[in-house]
Design a protein around this motif. Structure first.
Motif, PDB file in Angstrom:
ATOM      1  N   GLU A  34       0.820  -1.212   0.000  1.00  0.00           N
ATOM      2  CA  GLU A  34       0.000   0.000   0.000  1.00  0.00           C
ATOM      3  C   GLU A  34       0.850   1.257   0.000  1.00  0.00           C
ATOM      4  O   GLU A  34       0.517   2.251  -0.658  1.00  0.00           O
ATOM      5  N   GLY A  35       1.950   1.235   0.756  1.00  0.00           N
ATOM      6  CA  GLY A  35       2.824   2.405   0.807  1.00  0.00           C
ATOM      7  C   GLY A  35       3.368   2.744  -0.570  1.00  0.00           C
ATOM      8  O   GLY A  35       3.385   3.929  -0.966  1.00  0.00           O
ATOM      9  N   GLN A  36       3.814   1.751  -1.305  1.00  0.00           N
ATOM     10  CA  GLN A  36       4.341   2.001  -2.646  1.00  0.00           C
ATOM     11  C   GLN A  36       3.232   2.475  -3.580  1.00  0.00           C
ATOM     12  O   GLN A  36       3.455   3.347  -4.423  1.00  0.00           O
ATOM     13  N   ALA A  37       2.032   1.930  -3.418  1.00  0.00           N
ATOM     14  CA  ALA A  37       0.912   2.367  -4.244  1.00  0.00           C
ATOM     15  C   ALA A  37       0.611   3.848  -4.002  1.00  0.00           C
ATOM     16  O   ALA A  37       0.373   4.610  -4.952  1.00  0.00           O
ATOM     17  N   ARG A  38       0.644   4.272  -2.748  1.00  0.00           N
ATOM     18  CA  ARG A  38       0.390   5.681  -2.439  1.00  0.00           C
ATOM     19  C   ARG A  38       1.470   6.593  -3.025  1.00  0.00           C
ATOM     20  O   ARG A  38       1.177   7.677  -3.527  1.00  0.00           O
ATOM     21  N   VAL A  39       2.720   6.146  -2.953  1.00  0.00           N
ATOM     22  CA  VAL A  39       3.813   6.943  -3.511  1.00  0.00           C
ATOM     23  C   VAL A  39       3.656   7.073  -5.021  1.00  0.00           C
ATOM     24  O   VAL A  39       3.804   8.173  -5.586  1.00  0.00           O
ATOM     25  N   ARG A  40       3.357   5.965  -5.710  1.00  0.00           N
ATOM     26  CA  ARG A  40       3.196   6.006  -7.168  1.00  0.00           C
ATOM     27  C   ARG A  40       2.026   6.897  -7.564  1.00  0.00           C
ATOM     28  O   ARG A  40       2.098   7.645  -8.539  1.00  0.00           O
ATOM     29  N   ASN A  56      -8.441   5.777  -9.414  1.00  0.00           N
ATOM     30  CA  ASN A  56      -7.477   4.697  -9.271  1.00  0.00           C
ATOM     31  C   ASN A  56      -8.051   3.494  -8.526  1.00  0.00           C
ATOM     32  O   ASN A  56      -9.078   3.576  -7.862  1.00  0.00           O
ATOM     33  N   ALA A  57      -7.313   2.382  -8.648  1.00  0.00           N
ATOM     34  CA  ALA A  57      -7.609   1.164  -7.892  1.00  0.00           C
ATOM     35  C   ALA A  57      -6.349   0.323  -7.847  1.00  0.00           C
ATOM     36  O   ALA A  57      -5.514   0.395  -8.747  1.00  0.00           O
ATOM     37  N   TYR A  58      -6.213  -0.462  -6.773  1.00  0.00           N
ATOM     38  CA  TYR A  58      -5.095  -1.396  -6.723  1.00  0.00           C
ATOM     39  C   TYR A  58      -5.529  -2.711  -6.095  1.00  0.00           C
ATOM     40  O   TYR A  58      -6.470  -2.785  -5.305  1.00  0.00           O
ATOM     41  N   LEU A  59      -4.808  -3.768  -6.491  1.00  0.00           N
ATOM     42  CA  LEU A  59      -4.943  -5.112  -5.914  1.00  0.00           C
ATOM     43  C   LEU A  59      -3.575  -5.535  -5.417  1.00  0.00           C
ATOM     44  O   LEU A  59      -2.569  -5.347  -6.120  1.00  0.00           O
ATOM     45  N   LEU A  60      -3.516  -6.124  -4.217  1.00  0.00           N
ATOM     46  CA  LEU A  60      -2.237  -6.496  -3.622  1.00  0.00           C
ATOM     47  C   LEU A  60      -2.288  -7.903  -3.041  1.00  0.00           C
ATOM     48  O   LEU A  60      -3.324  -8.352  -2.554  1.00  0.00           O
ATOM     49  N   GLY A  61      -1.152  -8.575  -3.066  1.00  0.00           N
ATOM     50  CA  GLY A  61      -1.008  -9.886  -2.435  1.00  0.00           C
ATOM     51  C   GLY A  61      -1.291 -11.029  -3.386  1.00  0.00           C
ATOM     52  O   GLY A  61      -2.096 -10.904  -4.318  1.00  0.00           O
ATOM     53  N   GLY A  63      -2.933 -13.605  -2.869  1.00  0.00           N
ATOM     54  CA  GLY A  63      -4.340 -13.985  -2.766  1.00  0.00           C
ATOM     55  C   GLY A  63      -5.287 -12.812  -2.913  1.00  0.00           C
ATOM     56  O   GLY A  63      -6.471 -12.926  -2.570  1.00  0.00           O
ATOM     57  N   ARG A  64      -4.784 -11.683  -3.395  1.00  0.00           N
ATOM     58  CA  ARG A  64      -5.586 -10.455  -3.523  1.00  0.00           C
ATOM     59  C   ARG A  64      -6.245 -10.093  -2.197  1.00  0.00           C
ATOM     60  O   ARG A  64      -7.446  -9.779  -2.136  1.00  0.00           O
ATOM     61  N   ASP A  65      -5.477 -10.120  -1.129  1.00  0.00           N
ATOM     62  CA  ASP A  65      -6.051  -9.880   0.187  1.00  0.00           C
ATOM     63  C   ASP A  65      -6.146  -8.402   0.542  1.00  0.00           C
ATOM     64  O   ASP A  65      -6.613  -8.048   1.625  1.00  0.00           O
ATOM     65  N   SER A  66      -5.706  -7.522  -0.347  1.00  0.00           N
ATOM     66  CA  SER A  66      -5.830  -6.084  -0.116  1.00  0.00           C
ATOM     67  C   SER A  66      -6.250  -5.410  -1.411  1.00  0.00           C
ATOM     68  O   SER A  66      -5.667  -5.665  -2.467  1.00  0.00           O
ATOM     69  N   ALA A  67      -7.292  -4.572  -1.318  1.00  0.00           N
ATOM     70  CA  ALA A  67      -7.811  -3.887  -2.501  1.00  0.00           C
ATOM     71  C   ALA A  67      -8.357  -2.530  -2.097  1.00  0.00           C
ATOM     72  O   ALA A  67      -8.857  -2.347  -0.982  1.00  0.00           O
ATOM     73  N   HIS A  68      -8.251  -1.571  -3.016  1.00  0.00           N
ATOM     74  CA  HIS A  68      -8.748  -0.217  -2.737  1.00  0.00           C
ATOM     75  C   HIS A  68      -9.056   0.462  -4.064  1.00  0.00           C
ATOM     76  O   HIS A  68      -8.393   0.216  -5.072  1.00  0.00           O
ATOM     77  N   SER A  69     -10.068   1.328  -4.050  1.00  0.00           N
ATOM     78  CA  SER A  69     -10.382   2.104  -5.244  1.00  0.00           C
ATOM     79  C   SER A  69     -10.860   3.488  -4.834  1.00  0.00           C
ATOM     80  O   SER A  69     -11.330   3.696  -3.710  1.00  0.00           O
TER      81      SER A  69
END
Length: 234
Positions: A34-40, A56-61, A63-69
């Motif tokens: 998430e930190g890198q996503a915020r910086v980008r 924007n939106a991102y998927l992380l992990g 198993g896609r255990d973290s997502a935000h839009s």
């Protein structure tokens, strides 16, 4: 989605579509957390400081255990949600919807014509969908590791034989007792251990060395344009 494999962008890419004089610039970036996503995202907001929206939106992990839009000022549900849907539903060259560790930012320059909720949803989701089709991807798999210790007398030939059959990551030659060949294989190592024994006529000593994420390049899907959305790579 299985937590032992996923696909991510091989690097950043951009793709632009135009809809009724508005410009939608889809930026696809690999991110680790998430930190890198915020910086980008902050970097893109700075670069496109004169744009009206950076949705924007991102998927992380694995198993896609973290997502935000985020709709970033667009009407609720017309930007962040379709961007997320484009990420979640994208079928990679593996034949699966297995994309993760990815950030998608769509920068909009308003062209003076309102698109309505349906038009915005199609434009934001479509821009990301087209960008993903043109983005080189990496397949990441969690693999078991084996250390194969070879006798020095025939090490060169045996190392070449192993490389010709197995997934050899690297070879360490600095031990006078003989080189160690690092091999990646499926979680059930039984077959690979048997193959090593056969290839080395039983002289290769095998130790388990844990697990490691191994990455391979995938070819992007063929690009496709639709409707009234002329597009170009940036």
């Amino acid at each position: 989605m299985p937590a032992d494999r996923y696909v991510s962008p091989a690097g950043p890419s951009r793709h632009e579509v135009g809809v009724k004089r508005s410009r939608f610039i889809a930026c696809i970036l690999p991110v680790e957390d998430e930190g890198q996503a915020r910086v980008r995202l902050s970097d893109l907001r700075h670069e496109f400081h004169d744009a009206r929206h950076c949705c924007n939106a991102y998927l992380l992990g694995a198993g896609r255990d973290s997502a935000h839009s985020s709709d970033d000022g667009e009407p609720a549900g017309t930007a962040g949600a379709p961007i997320m849907q484009a990420l979640s539903n994208h079928v990679t060259a593996t034949g699966q919807a297995d994309l993760s560790n990815v950030l998608a930012v769509v920068v909009r320059y308003f062209g003076g014509v309102k698109l309505g909720a349906g038009g915005l949803t199609r434009a934001y989701g479509g821009a990301v969908t087209q960008a993903l089709r043109l983005t080189p991807m990496l397949l990441h798999e969690q693999r078991a590791l084996l250390d194969v210790h070879l006798p020095p007398a025939d090490a060169g030939r045996l190392e070449a034989v192993l490389r010709g059959t197995l997934e050899v990551l690297d070879t360490v030659w600095d031990d006078p007792a003989g080189p160690t060949v690092h091999v990646a294989c499926p979680a059930d190592t039984t077959t690979t251990i048997g193959t090593i024994a056969a290839l080395t006529s039983g002289v290769g000593r095998v130790d388990s060395a844990g697990t490691r994420w191994v990455s391979h390049a995938l070819s992007p899907a063929e690009p496709s344009n639709g409707g009234d959305m002329p597009s170009r790579l940036l």
